[in-house]
Design a protein around this motif. Structure first.
Motif, PDB file in Angstrom:
ATOM      1  N   LYS A 153      23.925 -32.881  12.435  1.00  0.00           N
ATOM      2  CA  LYS A 153      24.183 -31.477  12.122  1.00  0.00           C
ATOM      3  C   LYS A 153      25.582 -31.160  12.630  1.00  0.00           C
ATOM      4  O   LYS A 153      25.940 -31.493  13.755  1.00  0.00           O
ATOM      5  N   LEU A 154      26.387 -30.529  11.768  1.00  0.00           N
ATOM      6  CA  LEU A 154      27.770 -30.176  12.091  1.00  0.00           C
ATOM      7  C   LEU A 154      27.875 -28.659  12.106  1.00  0.00           C
ATOM      8  O   LEU A 154      27.460 -27.997  11.153  1.00  0.00           O
ATOM      9  N   ALA A 155      28.436 -28.124  13.178  1.00  0.00           N
ATOM     10  CA  ALA A 155      28.548 -26.668  13.305  1.00  0.00           C
ATOM     11  C   ALA A 155      29.795 -26.313  14.102  1.00  0.00           C
ATOM     12  O   ALA A 155      30.399 -27.162  14.754  1.00  0.00           O
ATOM     13  N   ILE A 156      30.153 -25.047  14.053  1.00  0.00           N
ATOM     14  CA  ILE A 156      31.235 -24.517  14.890  1.00  0.00           C
ATOM     15  C   ILE A 156      30.592 -23.586  15.907  1.00  0.00           C
ATOM     16  O   ILE A 156      29.844 -22.677  15.539  1.00  0.00           O
ATOM     17  N   SER A 157      30.881 -23.826  17.176  1.00  0.00           N
ATOM     18  CA  SER A 157      30.304 -23.016  18.254  1.00  0.00           C
ATOM     19  C   SER A 157      30.946 -21.634  18.275  1.00  0.00           C
ATOM     20  O   SER A 157      31.951 -21.385  17.601  1.00  0.00           O
ATOM     21  N   GLY A 158      30.385 -20.760  19.075  1.00  0.00           N
ATOM     22  CA  GLY A 158      30.940 -19.426  19.258  1.00  0.00           C
ATOM     23  C   GLY A 158      32.351 -19.449  19.841  1.00  0.00           C
ATOM     24  O   GLY A 158      33.098 -18.491  19.701  1.00  0.00           O
ATOM     25  N   LYS A 159      32.719 -20.547  20.482  1.00  0.00           N
ATOM     26  CA  LYS A 159      34.062 -20.706  21.049  1.00  0.00           C
ATOM     27  C   LYS A 159      35.029 -21.355  20.062  1.00  0.00           C
ATOM     28  O   LYS A 159      36.166 -21.637  20.398  1.00  0.00           O
ATOM     29  N   GLY A 160      34.538 -21.653  18.843  1.00  0.00           N
ATOM     30  CA  GLY A 160      35.384 -22.273  17.832  1.00  0.00           C
ATOM     31  C   GLY A 160      35.478 -23.784  17.946  1.00  0.00           C
ATOM     32  O   GLY A 160      36.326 -24.404  17.314  1.00  0.00           O
ATOM     33  N   GLU A 161      34.590 -24.381  18.743  1.00  0.00           N
ATOM     34  CA  GLU A 161      34.584 -25.837  18.896  1.00  0.00           C
ATOM     35  C   GLU A 161      33.692 -26.467  17.832  1.00  0.00           C
ATOM     36  O   GLU A 161      32.682 -25.893  17.436  1.00  0.00           O
ATOM     37  N   ILE A 162      34.058 -27.653  17.387  1.00  0.00           N
ATOM     38  CA  ILE A 162      33.215 -28.392  16.448  1.00  0.00           C
ATOM     39  C   ILE A 162      32.113 -29.064  17.249  1.00  0.00           C
ATOM     40  O   ILE A 162      32.381 -29.763  18.224  1.00  0.00           O
ATOM     41  N   GLU A 163      30.863 -28.833  16.830  1.00  0.00           N
ATOM     42  CA  GLU A 163      29.717 -29.458  17.478  1.00  0.00           C
ATOM     43  C   GLU A 163      29.076 -30.441  16.509  1.00  0.00           C
ATOM     44  O   GLU A 163      28.750 -30.094  15.384  1.00  0.00           O
ATOM     45  N   ILE A 164      28.927 -31.676  16.953  1.00  0.00           N
ATOM     46  CA  ILE A 164      28.224 -32.698  16.183  1.00  0.00           C
ATOM     47  C   ILE A 164      26.978 -33.042  16.979  1.00  0.00           C
ATOM     48  O   ILE A 164      27.066 -33.531  18.104  1.00  0.00           O
ATOM     49  N   THR A 165      25.824 -32.751  16.397  1.00  0.00           N
ATOM     50  CA  THR A 165      24.550 -33.023  17.044  1.00  0.00           C
ATOM     51  C   THR A 165      23.798 -34.021  16.187  1.00  0.00           C
ATOM     52  O   THR A 165      23.735 -33.859  14.966  1.00  0.00           O
ATOM     53  N   GLY A 166      23.262 -35.052  16.799  1.00  0.00           N
ATOM     54  CA  GLY A 166      22.530 -36.035  16.025  1.00  0.00           C
ATOM     55  C   GLY A 166      21.490 -36.754  16.838  1.00  0.00           C
ATOM     56  O   GLY A 166      21.561 -36.782  18.066  1.00  0.00           O
TER      57      GLY A 166
END
Length: 90
Positions: free
Chosen positions: A26-39
């Protein structure tokens, strides 16, 4: 083994080996504008193999991979943002 060209990427393994059943990302942008890659374990290992294969084709035309929640591409989890991983010389 001869590399297989798949969606612009020269892969050392068949695409199905790079995306085994059960692989989740799962690829998302955090509330701080960071790219989060969760797998899960399979998804993160698949991502590392994609990056390793891209490192071997840096500088070749089409050296990139699309990860997105769209049929026909390396499917990420529903609601993921699209991501392109690009192999390039700096």
């Amino acid at each position: 083994m001869r590399p297989e060209k798949h969606r612009g990427v020269f892969l050392s393994k068949p695409a199905n080996d790079l995306r085994p059943d059960g692989a989740k990302l799962k690829l998302a942008i955090s509330g701080k504008g960071e790219i989060e890659i969760t797998g899960n374990q399979l998804g993160l290992k698949a991502l590392s193999r994609i990056c390793a294969d891209l490192s071997e084709s840096v500088g070749q035309e089409g050296s990139h991979c699309h990860l997105m929640d769209v049929e026909g591409f390396w499917g990420t989890e529903r609601g993921s943002m699209p991501l392109i991983i690009d192999g390039d010389k700096f």
